[in-house]
Design an enzyme around this catalytic site. Sequence first.
Site, PDB file in Angstrom:
ATOM      1  N   ASN A   1       0.838  -1.230   0.000  1.00 34.53           N
ATOM      2  CA  ASN A   1       0.000   0.000   0.000  1.00 34.53           C
ATOM      3  C   ASN A   1       0.861   1.263   0.000  1.00 34.53           C
ATOM      4  OD1 ASN A   1       0.983   0.252   2.562  1.00 34.53           O
ATOM      5  ND2 ASN A   1      -1.001   0.071   3.607  1.00 34.53           N
TER       6      ASN A   1
ATOM      7  N   SER B   1       8.840 -10.941  15.070  1.00 34.76           N
ATOM      8  CA  SER B   1       9.928 -10.092  15.566  1.00 34.76           C
ATOM      9  C   SER B   1      10.389 -10.530  16.939  1.00 34.76           C
ATOM     10  CB  SER B   1       9.406  -8.652  15.645  1.00 34.76           C
ATOM     11  OG  SER B   1      10.250  -7.859  16.452  1.00 34.76           O
TER      12      SER B   1
ATOM     13  N   TYR C   1       3.233  -2.661  19.021  1.00 36.96           N
ATOM     14  CA  TYR C   1       3.814  -3.311  17.835  1.00 36.96           C
ATOM     15  C   TYR C   1       4.081  -4.788  18.143  1.00 36.96           C
ATOM     16  CZ  TYR C   1       7.467  -5.067  14.800  1.00 36.96           C
ATOM     17  OH  TYR C   1       8.204  -5.870  13.973  1.00 36.96           O
TER      18      TYR C   1
ATOM     19  N   LYS D   1       2.208  -8.459  16.828  1.00 32.34           N
ATOM     20  CA  LYS D   1       2.917  -9.641  16.289  1.00 32.34           C
ATOM     21  C   LYS D   1       2.525 -10.893  17.084  1.00 32.34           C
ATOM     22  CE  LYS D   1       5.474  -7.794  13.016  1.00 32.34           C
ATOM     23  NZ  LYS D   1       5.274  -8.132  11.602  1.00 32.34           N
TER      24      LYS D   1
ATOM     25  N   PHE E   1      15.581 -10.712  14.323  1.00 28.58           N
ATOM     26  CA  PHE E   1      16.296  -9.896  15.296  1.00 28.58           C
ATOM     27  C   PHE E   1      16.527  -8.528  14.661  1.00 28.58           C
ATOM     28  CE2 PHE E   1      16.829 -12.275  19.217  1.00 28.58           C
ATOM     29  CZ  PHE E   1      16.069 -13.380  18.861  1.00 28.58           C
TER      30      PHE E   1
HETATM   31  C1  WQD Z   1      19.525  -0.806  18.313  1.00 28.69           C
HETATM   32  C2  WQD Z   1      20.438  -0.265  19.420  1.00 28.69           C
HETATM   33  C3  WQD Z   1      19.409   1.427  20.779  1.00 28.69           C
HETATM   34  C4  WQD Z   1      19.139   4.371  17.506  1.00 28.69           C
HETATM   35  C5  WQD Z   1      13.916  -2.371  16.868  1.00 28.69           C
HETATM   36  C6  WQD Z   1      12.573  -3.000  17.052  1.00 28.69           C
HETATM   37  C7  WQD Z   1      12.598  -4.408  16.557  1.00 28.69           C
HETATM   38  C8  WQD Z   1      13.075  -4.448  15.128  1.00 28.69           C
HETATM   39  C9  WQD Z   1      14.430  -3.762  15.004  1.00 28.69           C
HETATM   40  C10 WQD Z   1      11.065  -4.550  13.824  1.00 28.69           C
HETATM   41  C11 WQD Z   1      19.716  -0.070  20.750  1.00 28.69           C
HETATM   42  C12 WQD Z   1      20.577   2.003  19.986  1.00 28.69           C
HETATM   43  C13 WQD Z   1      19.386   3.225  18.226  1.00 28.69           C
HETATM   44  C14 WQD Z   1      19.807   5.582  17.864  1.00 28.69           C
HETATM   45  C15 WQD Z   1      20.950   4.419  19.613  1.00 28.69           C
HETATM   46  N1  WQD Z   1      12.117  -3.861  14.276  1.00 28.69           N
HETATM   47  N2  WQD Z   1      20.285   3.241  19.251  1.00 28.69           N
HETATM   48  N3  WQD Z   1      20.693   5.548  18.912  1.00 28.69           N
HETATM   49  O1  WQD Z   1      15.402  -1.153  19.260  1.00 28.69           O
HETATM   50  O2  WQD Z   1      16.928  -3.192  19.011  1.00 28.69           O
HETATM   51  O3  WQD Z   1      14.852  -3.048  17.655  1.00 28.69           O
HETATM   52  O4  WQD Z   1      14.272  -2.439  15.509  1.00 28.69           O
HETATM   53  O5  WQD Z   1      10.819  -5.721  13.892  1.00 28.69           O
HETATM   54  O6  WQD Z   1      11.286  -4.917  16.632  1.00 28.69           O
HETATM   55  O7  WQD Z   1      12.331  -3.037  18.447  1.00 28.69           O
HETATM   56  O8  WQD Z   1      16.744  -1.544  17.129  1.00 28.69           O
HETATM   57  O9  WQD Z   1      18.154  -0.094  15.747  1.00 28.69           O
HETATM   58  O10 WQD Z   1      16.320   0.981  17.159  1.00 28.69           O
HETATM   59  O11 WQD Z   1      18.374   0.033  18.272  1.00 28.69           O
HETATM   60  O12 WQD Z   1      21.744   4.420  20.566  1.00 28.69           O
HETATM   61  O13 WQD Z   1      19.610   6.680  17.255  1.00 28.69           O
HETATM   62  O14 WQD Z   1      20.921   1.014  19.031  1.00 28.69           O
HETATM   63  O15 WQD Z   1      19.370   1.950  22.101  1.00 28.69           O
HETATM   64  O16 WQD Z   1      20.628  -0.374  21.805  1.00 28.69           O
HETATM   65  P1  WQD Z   1      16.007  -2.201  18.392  1.00 28.69           P
HETATM   66  P2  WQD Z   1      17.366  -0.085  17.013  1.00 28.69           P
END
Ligand code: WQD
Length: 332
Positions: free
Chosen positions: A33, A125, A149, A153, A178
Amino acid sequence: MKKILLTGGLGYIGSHICVELINKRYEVIIIDNLSNSSKNSLDGIKKITGYKPKLYISDLRDKLSLLRIFKENKIESVIHLAGFKSVNESIEAPLSYYNNNINGTITLLEVMDQFDCKSIVFSSSATVYASSNEMPISESAPLAASSPYGSSKLVIERMLQDLCSSDDDWRISILRYFNPAGAHKSGLIGEAPNGSPNNLFPYISKVAIGDLEKLKIFGNDYKTQDGTGVRDYIHVVDLAKGHCKALEFMQDNKKIIVVNLGTGNGFSVLEVVKEFEKACNKKIMYEFSERRGGDLDKCYADPSLALKLLNWKAKLSLNAMCRDTWNWEKKK
Ligand code: WQD
């Protein structure tokens, strides 16, 4: 050729799965979409594979449109990715997440059942796992979503389990992702989030290209080797190949499986920054800031079941994820 309906197929992960499916000689039909993707992905897929999949621009909740797609195409299996996927956005707008993700899936499953198409790979997820889990996380670890979210799931996973119990003709693979990262080596498809990126990799990439000034590292007091959050980053091409393996598994197995797609390795934010600096040969400016609500110290997979059931294992390194992300960023 076997026809595969790929929902959300123009998205970051969907477009990479589309390329791997075409490489495996499947005929791919995409429904999207365009809520978090663009038709540019179709050009990238065509340039990489020489094949332009049929595209239906439609929402899964539009049942008439979905009926037409199944009438016009004899679909063998569905790989279902379409859904909203931002943790923080879901906290601000839970109803839109439940409506879009759950109602969209219910309509899809109803139409699949009506056309006797009972084979689906579902994009789940690692956010379905309870935050208190021991590392590495196996598929039998306790489940407890900590965001709308993640709850959406979990509800869909439960629906799929119930569907399988009600009708043993269903073949279902639930794949728990992951942290997908990286891009196709051609640099022709990759992650292009709307607005300021939430996730680490696209944010670092924007700092490297100069679109953003510096990275805010959310907390440096976690119980990890350097105090910053540890995650299991998996190259999006490895993730895509895992989906092809799940399709193969379902050819011969009428059952439901739940499988982690991760590497089993955890890397901290500072380790990712360092690796990205090597890949782009630039300094990534950063500052430490407050923790982000809901973040865990560590989250990484036990990937052994994927190897056992699907004969699949992630192969690409963190450096490859950084190198390919940077290659994509420069070509965008
Ligand atoms: C990774 C690490 C942050 C951004 C999420 C969803 C998960 C999946 C993947 C969908 C963490 C740190 C991040 C920033 C930072 N999505 N960080 N500064 O939160 O592990 O997972 O995305 O399925 O469901 O929950 O991924 O990349 O946001 O964070 O320090 O600007 O990087 O604290 O330790 P996350 P992320």
